[in-house]
Design an enzyme around this catalytic site. Structure first.
Site, mmCIF file in Angstrom:
data_model
loop_
_atom_site.group_PDB
_atom_site.id
_atom_site.type_symbol
_atom_site.label_atom_id
_atom_site.label_comp_id
_atom_site.label_asym_id
_atom_site.label_seq_id
_atom_site.Cartn_x
_atom_site.Cartn_y
_atom_site.Cartn_z
ATOM 1 N N LYS A 76 0.840 -1.201 0.000
ATOM 2 C CA LYS A 76 0.000 0.000 0.000
ATOM 3 C C LYS A 76 0.879 1.257 0.000
ATOM 4 O O LYS A 76 2.077 1.180 0.285
ATOM 5 C CB LYS A 76 -0.916 -0.031 1.223
ATOM 6 C CG LYS A 76 -0.178 -0.018 2.544
ATOM 7 C CD LYS A 76 -1.079 -0.429 3.700
ATOM 8 C CE LYS A 76 -0.302 -0.404 5.006
ATOM 9 N NZ LYS A 76 -1.043 -1.021 6.104
ATOM 10 N N ARG A 174 -10.464 -0.721 13.976
ATOM 11 C CA ARG A 174 -10.454 0.016 12.704
ATOM 12 C C ARG A 174 -11.394 -0.600 11.677
ATOM 13 O O ARG A 174 -11.867 0.071 10.769
ATOM 14 C CB ARG A 174 -9.016 0.050 12.172
ATOM 15 C CG ARG A 174 -8.797 0.915 10.960
ATOM 16 C CD ARG A 174 -7.335 1.036 10.599
ATOM 17 N NE ARG A 174 -6.758 -0.199 10.083
ATOM 18 C CZ ARG A 174 -5.515 -0.311 9.620
ATOM 19 N NH1 ARG A 174 -4.713 0.748 9.616
ATOM 20 N NH2 ARG A 174 -5.053 -1.453 9.183
ATOM 21 N N TYR A 299 15.729 29.797 8.312
ATOM 22 C CA TYR A 299 14.580 30.563 8.794
ATOM 23 C C TYR A 299 14.539 30.634 10.321
ATOM 24 O O TYR A 299 14.850 29.659 11.003
ATOM 25 C CB TYR A 299 13.282 29.927 8.297
ATOM 26 C CG TYR A 299 13.091 30.053 6.803
ATOM 27 C CD1 TYR A 299 12.963 31.308 6.202
ATOM 28 C CD2 TYR A 299 13.044 28.924 6.003
ATOM 29 C CE1 TYR A 299 12.788 31.428 4.838
ATOM 30 C CE2 TYR A 299 12.862 29.034 4.622
ATOM 31 C CZ TYR A 299 12.735 30.290 4.053
ATOM 32 O OH TYR A 299 12.567 30.407 2.701
ATOM 33 N N MET A 348 12.212 24.218 2.316
ATOM 34 C CA MET A 348 11.420 23.400 1.381
ATOM 35 C C MET A 348 12.294 22.601 0.423
ATOM 36 O O MET A 348 12.044 21.421 0.180
ATOM 37 C CB MET A 348 10.450 24.285 0.591
ATOM 38 C CG MET A 348 9.437 23.474 -0.207
ATOM 39 S SD MET A 348 8.400 24.472 -1.258
ATOM 40 C CE MET A 348 7.432 25.380 -0.070
HETATM 41 C C1 LIG Z 1 -0.182 -1.934 6.795
HETATM 42 C C2 LIG Z 1 -0.684 -3.233 7.214
HETATM 43 C C3 LIG Z 1 0.183 -4.317 7.410
HETATM 44 C C4 LIG Z 1 1.677 -4.190 7.329
HETATM 45 O O1 LIG Z 1 2.178 -3.653 8.529
HETATM 46 P P1 LIG Z 1 3.745 -3.474 8.818
HETATM 47 O O2 LIG Z 1 3.813 -3.080 10.233
HETATM 48 O O3 LIG Z 1 4.232 -2.404 7.896
HETATM 49 O O4 LIG Z 1 4.388 -4.786 8.532
HETATM 50 C C5 LIG Z 1 -0.375 -5.545 7.694
HETATM 51 N N1 LIG Z 1 -1.710 -5.704 7.813
HETATM 52 C C6 LIG Z 1 -2.572 -4.685 7.652
HETATM 53 C C7 LIG Z 1 -4.046 -4.919 7.808
HETATM 54 C C8 LIG Z 1 -2.096 -3.409 7.352
HETATM 55 O O5 LIG Z 1 -2.959 -2.397 7.221
#
Ligand SMILES: *Cc1c(COP(=O)(O)O)cnc(C)c1O
Length: 403
Positions: A76, A174, A299, A348
């Site tokens: 992702k 979640r 800055y 930046m």
């Molecule tokens: C992002 C995610 C993972 C991977 O997690 P890491 O800590 O990066 O290995 C696994 N399972 C779900 C459901 C996730 O959202």
């Protein structure tokens, strides 16, 4: 009328940067500029990320060794900033069971890259996305009966059976079904003839922070599976992210979902020596000057020199995703075998580094912000955030170069 002269642009390298590795890494950048600049030589990018695909494969091997079961590679957020298509192509050649993505767009990108590995959607889906998911046989996880009913309707309309996984909320809060009433829910889901409940999964909220809770959570997941008819009831059973894989036994699970560790970072620091950083973020020195004592840098003049100071200006900043919040926390960069402190606030597109105490640092010198020599975990700690956020925050301006 002027005729348009077409020449192949060339990159002019400053001498210290004219290494074979760097030249290879920058070829993609040159190609991308050839389309917009026919007449003048192009300069190298100010900031780029070298992505080590050999390290990626080695980290996958560590994940496999640690758990000995099938792998869903979590890609992702553009493969955690490493570039979704290249990473997916590389991992697909290693026979992984699934790619885990956040949304349909990422699933499409994987398919456009010509990768046929199964795709699993890690979170809930919008109603408008479901037709495509069914048509392309991507695998959703279910959090509600309404979702399931719509997937069922779409699958029946197409005359297919869609493989789906049951998401169970064992503590993340979640998504997924809560455990209460799950046997009845599963029974109802099984009556939907367009669906095949192929798997069951849950997620660990604190495998890198709370061992006791995580052990209880894992035991609870096993109990839930028992109550639903036992392990054999589900083709795929999955719970562990990277911390779960590295720090805990698998139990009843036969699939793991590594993300961060594939990219070479261990969420449990004790395992870091087994992994190799995949991304090295680099830039160059654009200017070197000596400032007198009492001269402000950047800055807010948050830093003022206390001695005559050799200050190197480096061509990367928070616009590239390097966190501005490291300012004042002792963050360093790596140039030719040595560390040098960042001075004042990161801007930046540029930052300033104190090179007084090293050998002569020439303009054009390569600077490593993190990666091979400087752990990204250090940058994250200095920025008071987590590595995941640093990696996914590297912006599109940073050219990704694969080797
Ligand atoms: C992002 C995610 C993972 C991977 O997690 P890491 O800590 O990066 O290995 C696994 N399972 C779900 C459901 C996730 O959202």
């Amino acid at each position: 009328m002027a005729t348009v002269r077409r020449v192949t642009p060339t990159i002019r390298f400053c001498e210290p940067c004219n290494r074979r590795e760097t030249r290879l890494a920058l070829r993609a950048w040159q190609d991308s500029l050839a389309r917009v600049n026919d007449d003048f030589p192009v300069s190298p990018p100010r900031a780029w990320a070298e992505i080590d695909l050999t390290a990626l494969r080695a980290n996958l091997a560590v994940a496999r060794q640690a758990c000995g079961v099938a792998v869903m590679a979590v890609v992702k957020a553009g493969a955690y900033g490493h570039g979704l298509e290249e990473i997916a192509k590389t991992l697909a050649a290693e026979e992984i069971a699934f790619f885990g993505v956040a949304n349909v767009r990422e699933a499409r990108q994987i398919r456009h890259a010509g990768v046929a590995t199964r795709i699993y959607l890690l979170g809930p889906t919008w109603s408008a996305e479901r037709e495509e998911i069914v048509a392309r046989e991507w695998t959703p996880c279910l959090s509600s009966f309404e979702e399931a009913q719509e997937f069922n309707r779409l699958a029946v309309a197409r005359g297919v059976r869609l493989k789906v996984h049951l998401a169970v909320d064992t503590g993340m809060g979640r998504g997924g079904f809560v455990a209460e009433g799950l046997p009845a829910t599963l029974a109802a889901l099984e009556r939907l003839e367009g669906l095949e409940i192929e798997g069951i999964g849950s997620h660990l909220p604190s495998a890198d922070e709370d061992e006791e809770f995580t052990r209880r959570q894992m035991a609870r997941f096993e109990t839930i599976i028992d109550e639903l008819g036992g392990a054999a009831r589900f083709r795929w059973r999955h719970l562990s992210n990277s911390a779960g894989i590295l720090g805990y036994a698998n139990g009843v699970c036969n699939l793991v979902r590594p993300g961060l560790m594939l990219y070479g970072i261990a969420p449990l620091p004790g395992f870091q020596p087994q992994l190799r950083a995949v991304m090295t973020l680099k830039s160059r020195v654009t200017l070197v000057r000596t400032l007198p004592a009492g001269h402000g840098v950047s800055y807010g003049r948050a830093f003022v020199t206390t001695r005559p100071t050799r200050v190197a200006t480096v061509g990367i900043g928070y616009g590239d995703g390097y966190p501005r919040h490291v300012s004042g926390h002792g963050a360093e960069v790596w140039i030719d075998g040595r560390r040098y402190p960042i001075l004042g606030r990161v801007t930046m597109d540029q930052m300033m580094v104190d090179v007084t105490d090293g050998p002569d640092v020439p303009e054009g010198a390569e600077v490593e912000l993190f990666g091979q020599h400087l752990p990204v975990a250090e940058v994250a700690a200095n920025a008071q955030t987590i590595v995941w956020e640093i990696l996914t925050g590297i912006t599109p301006r940073v050219q990704r170069c694969y080797r």
